[in-house]
Design a protein around this motif. Sequence first.
Motif, short mmCIF file in Angstrom:
data_model
loop_
_atom_site.label_atom_id
_atom_site.label_comp_id
_atom_site.label_asym_id
_atom_site.label_seq_id
_atom_site.Cartn_x
_atom_site.Cartn_y
_atom_site.Cartn_z
N HIS A 1 -0.28 5.35 3.07
CA HIS A 1 -0.76 4.81 1.69
C HIS A 1 -1.30 5.63 1.11
CE1 HIS A 1 -2.07 2.14 5.65
NE2 HIS A 1 -0.53 2.64 5.69
N LYS A 2 -1.32 4.96 -0.08
CA LYS A 2 -1.18 4.79 -1.57
C LYS A 2 -3.10 4.67 -1.93
CE LYS A 2 2.74 6.41 -2.77
NZ LYS A 2 3.05 7.73 -3.06
N ARG A 3 -3.55 3.59 -0.97
CA ARG A 3 -4.62 2.97 -1.24
C ARG A 3 -5.23 1.78 -0.47
NH1 ARG A 3 -0.56 0.48 -3.69
NH2 ARG A 3 -0.28 1.96 -5.38
N ARG A 4 -5.81 1.66 -0.33
CA ARG A 4 -6.20 0.25 0.64
C ARG A 4 -6.85 -0.74 -0.66
NH1 ARG A 4 -7.01 1.73 5.61
NH2 ARG A 4 -7.94 0.09 5.95
N ARG B 1 -13.89 5.52 12.03
CA ARG B 1 -12.98 6.33 10.99
C ARG B 1 -14.28 6.95 10.36
NH1 ARG B 1 -8.80 2.84 8.55
NH2 ARG B 1 -7.46 2.17 10.93
N ASP C 1 -4.75 6.39 7.17
CA ASP C 1 -3.74 6.43 5.89
C ASP C 1 -2.74 7.22 5.86
OD1 ASP C 1 -5.16 3.52 5.11
OD2 ASP C 1 -6.90 5.08 5.82
N GLU C 2 -3.57 8.42 5.83
CA GLU C 2 -2.97 9.77 5.14
C GLU C 2 -1.37 9.70 6.05
OE1 GLU C 2 -4.70 12.85 5.71
OE2 GLU C 2 -6.42 12.18 4.43
N TRP D 1 -10.69 4.20 4.16
CA TRP D 1 -9.67 5.44 4.41
C TRP D 1 -9.88 7.00 5.20
CZ3 TRP D 1 -5.47 5.74 1.63
CH2 TRP D 1 -4.81 6.69 1.13
N SER D 2 -9.09 7.26 5.43
CA SER D 2 -9.43 8.02 6.62
C SER D 2 -7.74 8.72 7.57
CB SER D 2 -9.17 7.34 8.26
OG SER D 2 -8.62 7.15 9.32
N ARG E 1 -14.50 11.12 10.32
CA ARG E 1 -14.32 12.13 9.12
C ARG E 1 -14.84 12.81 9.10
NH1 ARG E 1 -15.58 7.71 4.59
NH2 ARG E 1 -14.10 6.47 5.71
N GLN F 1 -11.29 0.68 0.68
CA GLN F 1 -11.02 2.06 0.68
C GLN F 1 -12.34 3.28 1.25
OE1 GLN F 1 -8.41 2.40 -1.00
NE2 GLN F 1 -8.24 5.04 -0.90
N GLU G 1 1.49 -0.82 -0.37
CA GLU G 1 -0.20 -0.34 -0.58
C GLU G 1 0.73 1.51 -0.28
OE1 GLU G 1 0.48 -1.42 4.01
OE2 GLU G 1 -0.08 -2.32 2.66
#
Length: 238
Positions: A144-147, A182, A139-140, A135-136, A186, A132, A102
């Motif tokens: 991470h690039k992706r889930r 999450r 991850d940033e 994402w939260s 968000r 994806q 990832e």
Amino acid sequence: MDVKEIDILGDDIAGHWYYQSKARAMRQLLGGDEPGKILDVGAGSGFFSRYLLATTQAAAACCVDISYGADSEGGEGGKPVYYRRSVERSDADLVLLMDVLEHVDDDAGLLATYADKVPPGTRFLISVPAFQFLWSGHDEFLEHKRRYTLAQLEAVAGRAGLEVKYGGYYFGLVFPLAWLTRLGSRWLRREESPARSQLKRHHPWVNALLGAVCRVELPFARYNRLAGLTVFCLAVRA
């Protein structure tokens, strides 16, 4: 593994419910076919390969990570651990990529590169974060690039020339709680708020409870194709 989370947990990482549970799931997915030599790619501290050295008949591990300042050597239970910034070839019969794909732009390319470094029949055990929509800021923070979904991870393994044996989700029982957490973060997160990891130290009772919950699903780890926080895939270099 994520070096930033090592910095957060420090010496507590080996006892943290999340890492304990992921290591147990890794061991469960390998079944009775114990490794001989391990190549741990993106290893960080080498937590997962050292866990296998301590709990199986594995004889040695080579941990590869570009974050290492220099090549060095260590040990686990009297067995050698080699820390390397890179390797050209390996005679490992098990390659670990635990929470690595990832982080890179070309995930299939990285996987194919390491498939070319090992003999046919070598197993690859891969884990990545799931879904994806989860994402939260976590991850940033971890860059991470992706889930992934399970189907996406299996497709990546296939494009890298590996033969997928099986895959599944893990942390399924804590999935609803994590999703709500999450989702809430968000909604509440301000634009200017810095991204941060959601992994943290817990009270020993909370840590023990979460660990016990995750143990319940261990026998079903390779059969859960529905939902979880982590995707696992076991594949073989043809």
